[in-house]
Scaffold this motif. Sequence first.
Motif, mmCIF file in Angstrom:
data_model
loop_
_atom_site.group_PDB
_atom_site.id
_atom_site.type_symbol
_atom_site.label_atom_id
_atom_site.label_comp_id
_atom_site.label_asym_id
_atom_site.label_seq_id
_atom_site.Cartn_x
_atom_site.Cartn_y
_atom_site.Cartn_z
ATOM 1 N N SER A 118 0.955 -1.177 0.018
ATOM 2 C CA SER A 118 -0.043 0.156 0.025
ATOM 3 C C SER A 118 0.690 1.224 0.155
ATOM 4 O O SER A 118 1.533 1.492 -1.015
ATOM 5 N N ASP A 119 0.600 2.047 1.109
ATOM 6 C CA ASP A 119 1.557 3.410 1.049
ATOM 7 C C ASP A 119 2.887 3.264 1.666
ATOM 8 O O ASP A 119 3.580 4.113 1.865
ATOM 9 N N GLU A 120 3.430 2.027 2.114
ATOM 10 C CA GLU A 120 4.758 1.835 2.812
ATOM 11 C C GLU A 120 5.802 1.856 1.619
ATOM 12 O O GLU A 120 5.881 1.317 0.659
ATOM 13 N N PRO A 121 6.526 2.984 1.573
ATOM 14 C CA PRO A 121 7.849 3.338 0.560
ATOM 15 C C PRO A 121 9.042 2.279 1.168
ATOM 16 O O PRO A 121 9.240 2.260 2.246
ATOM 17 N N PHE A 122 9.659 1.926 0.170
ATOM 18 C CA PHE A 122 11.072 1.368 0.203
ATOM 19 C C PHE A 122 11.981 1.958 -0.695
ATOM 20 O O PHE A 122 11.842 2.383 -1.899
ATOM 21 N N ARG A 123 13.024 2.221 -0.080
ATOM 22 C CA ARG A 123 14.244 3.164 -0.566
ATOM 23 C C ARG A 123 15.175 2.168 -1.756
ATOM 24 O O ARG A 123 15.368 0.891 -1.300
ATOM 25 N N ALA A 124 15.192 2.837 -2.725
ATOM 26 C CA ALA A 124 16.080 2.080 -3.767
ATOM 27 C C ALA A 124 16.956 2.881 -4.340
ATOM 28 O O ALA A 124 17.246 4.041 -4.366
ATOM 29 N N GLU A 125 18.098 2.068 -4.933
ATOM 30 C CA GLU A 125 19.234 3.041 -5.432
ATOM 31 C C GLU A 125 19.535 2.405 -7.064
ATOM 32 O O GLU A 125 18.994 1.596 -7.303
ATOM 33 N N VAL A 126 19.887 3.703 -7.922
ATOM 34 C CA VAL A 126 20.044 3.315 -9.099
ATOM 35 C C VAL A 126 21.504 2.447 -9.366
ATOM 36 O O VAL A 126 22.319 2.737 -8.919
ATOM 37 N N GLU A 141 22.366 5.303 -20.955
ATOM 38 C CA GLU A 141 22.457 6.618 -21.045
ATOM 39 C C GLU A 141 21.816 7.232 -22.339
ATOM 40 O O GLU A 141 21.204 8.462 -22.212
ATOM 41 N N ASP A 142 21.592 6.611 -23.397
ATOM 42 C CA ASP A 142 21.014 7.323 -24.622
ATOM 43 C C ASP A 142 19.596 6.790 -24.857
ATOM 44 O O ASP A 142 18.876 7.370 -25.588
ATOM 45 N N LEU A 143 18.931 6.195 -23.772
ATOM 46 C CA LEU A 143 17.439 5.879 -23.652
ATOM 47 C C LEU A 143 17.237 4.660 -24.559
ATOM 48 O O LEU A 143 15.956 4.590 -24.925
ATOM 49 N N ILE A 144 18.169 4.094 -25.323
ATOM 50 C CA ILE A 144 18.027 2.914 -26.288
ATOM 51 C C ILE A 144 18.754 1.979 -25.901
ATOM 52 O O ILE A 144 19.899 1.857 -26.314
ATOM 53 N N PRO A 145 18.199 0.575 -25.399
ATOM 54 C CA PRO A 145 16.940 0.634 -24.954
ATOM 55 C C PRO A 145 16.599 1.583 -23.513
ATOM 56 O O PRO A 145 17.599 1.779 -22.936
ATOM 57 N N ASP A 146 15.269 1.839 -23.398
ATOM 58 C CA ASP A 146 14.976 2.604 -22.083
ATOM 59 C C ASP A 146 14.905 1.764 -20.966
ATOM 60 O O ASP A 146 13.718 1.636 -20.324
ATOM 61 N N VAL A 147 15.955 1.283 -20.353
ATOM 62 C CA VAL A 147 16.164 0.531 -19.272
ATOM 63 C C VAL A 147 17.041 0.761 -18.250
ATOM 64 O O VAL A 147 18.203 1.344 -18.456
ATOM 65 N N ALA A 148 16.545 0.833 -17.008
ATOM 66 C CA ALA A 148 17.362 1.006 -15.622
ATOM 67 C C ALA A 148 17.250 -0.388 -14.619
ATOM 68 O O ALA A 148 16.270 -0.866 -14.875
ATOM 69 N N LEU A 149 18.255 -0.299 -13.902
ATOM 70 C CA LEU A 149 18.212 -1.441 -12.939
ATOM 71 C C LEU A 149 18.472 -0.623 -11.755
ATOM 72 O O LEU A 149 19.409 0.089 -11.532
ATOM 73 N N LEU A 150 17.522 -1.154 -10.873
ATOM 74 C CA LEU A 150 17.477 -0.343 -9.418
ATOM 75 C C LEU A 150 17.695 -1.584 -8.461
ATOM 76 O O LEU A 150 17.786 -2.919 -8.623
ATOM 77 N N ARG A 151 18.020 -1.245 -7.273
ATOM 78 C CA ARG A 151 18.158 -2.407 -6.218
ATOM 79 C C ARG A 151 17.917 -1.875 -4.939
ATOM 80 O O ARG A 151 18.105 -0.580 -4.471
ATOM 81 N N LEU A 152 17.135 -2.736 -4.124
ATOM 82 C CA LEU A 152 16.878 -2.296 -2.817
ATOM 83 C C LEU A 152 17.858 -2.721 -2.041
ATOM 84 O O LEU A 152 18.144 -3.903 -2.256
ATOM 85 N N PRO A 153 18.438 -1.954 -1.123
ATOM 86 C CA PRO A 153 19.404 -2.323 -0.192
ATOM 87 C C PRO A 153 18.752 -3.436 0.689
ATOM 88 O O PRO A 153 17.770 -3.701 0.821
ATOM 89 N N THR A 154 19.944 -4.292 1.217
ATOM 90 C CA THR A 154 19.456 -5.432 1.994
ATOM 91 C C THR A 154 18.618 -5.298 3.006
ATOM 92 O O THR A 154 17.700 -5.966 3.107
ATOM 93 N N SER A 155 18.921 -4.226 3.687
ATOM 94 C CA SER A 155 17.910 -3.922 4.857
ATOM 95 C C SER A 155 16.531 -3.525 4.442
ATOM 96 O O SER A 155 15.477 -3.894 5.107
ATOM 97 N N GLU A 156 16.366 -3.223 3.109
ATOM 98 C CA GLU A 156 14.830 -2.809 2.585
ATOM 99 C C GLU A 156 14.122 -3.882 2.001
ATOM 100 O O GLU A 156 13.085 -4.121 2.357
ATOM 101 N N VAL A 157 15.076 -5.014 1.579
ATOM 102 C CA VAL A 157 14.640 -6.175 1.414
ATOM 103 C C VAL A 157 13.968 -7.020 2.295
ATOM 104 O O VAL A 157 12.886 -7.583 2.238
ATOM 105 N N GLU A 158 14.831 -6.868 3.547
ATOM 106 C CA GLU A 158 14.426 -7.643 4.649
ATOM 107 C C GLU A 158 13.119 -6.986 5.245
ATOM 108 O O GLU A 158 12.171 -7.704 5.734
ATOM 109 N N ARG A 159 12.930 -5.704 4.986
ATOM 110 C CA ARG A 159 11.847 -4.870 5.776
ATOM 111 C C ARG A 159 10.414 -5.357 4.852
ATOM 112 O O ARG A 159 9.582 -5.549 5.345
ATOM 113 N N PHE A 160 10.822 -5.435 3.516
ATOM 114 C CA PHE A 160 9.740 -5.718 2.717
ATOM 115 C C PHE A 160 9.044 -7.056 2.964
ATOM 116 O O PHE A 160 7.947 -7.322 3.154
ATOM 117 N N LYS A 161 10.132 -8.056 3.281
ATOM 118 C CA LYS A 161 9.765 -9.514 3.490
ATOM 119 C C LYS A 161 8.855 -9.574 4.727
ATOM 120 O O LYS A 161 7.878 -10.235 4.884
#
Length: 78
Positions: free
Chosen positions: A26-34, A39-59
Motif C-alpha cells: 500500500s503506502d509503505e515506501p521502500f528506498r532503492a538505488e540506481v 545513457e541514450d535511452l535506447i533501450p529505455d532500461v534502468a536497473l534499481l536495487r533495494l538495499p538488503t535492509s529494505e529487502v528484509e523490511r519488505f519481506k
Amino acid sequence: KEGFILTNAHVARNADDIKIYSPITSDEPFRAEVIGLMEDLIPDVALLRLPTSEVERFKKYCGFTSIPNLKPANSLEV
C-alpha cells in the motif's frame, strides 16, 4: 536476485531519491538505488536495487520468506 528491479531509464534518470511502492504494501515506501541505466535511452532500461535492509523490511512487512521474481526471456525466442 532479490531486491533488483528493472524499470524504464527515463523514470530513474534524474532522480535524487527513489522510493518503491508496491500494491502489496500500500503506502509503505521502500528506498532503492540506481545500479545502472542506459545513457541514450535506447533501450529505455534502468536497473534499481533495494538495499538488503529494505529487502528484509519488505519481506517482514509482507510476511514473505522470499520475494517472487520474474525470469527474463528473449522476446525473439518466445
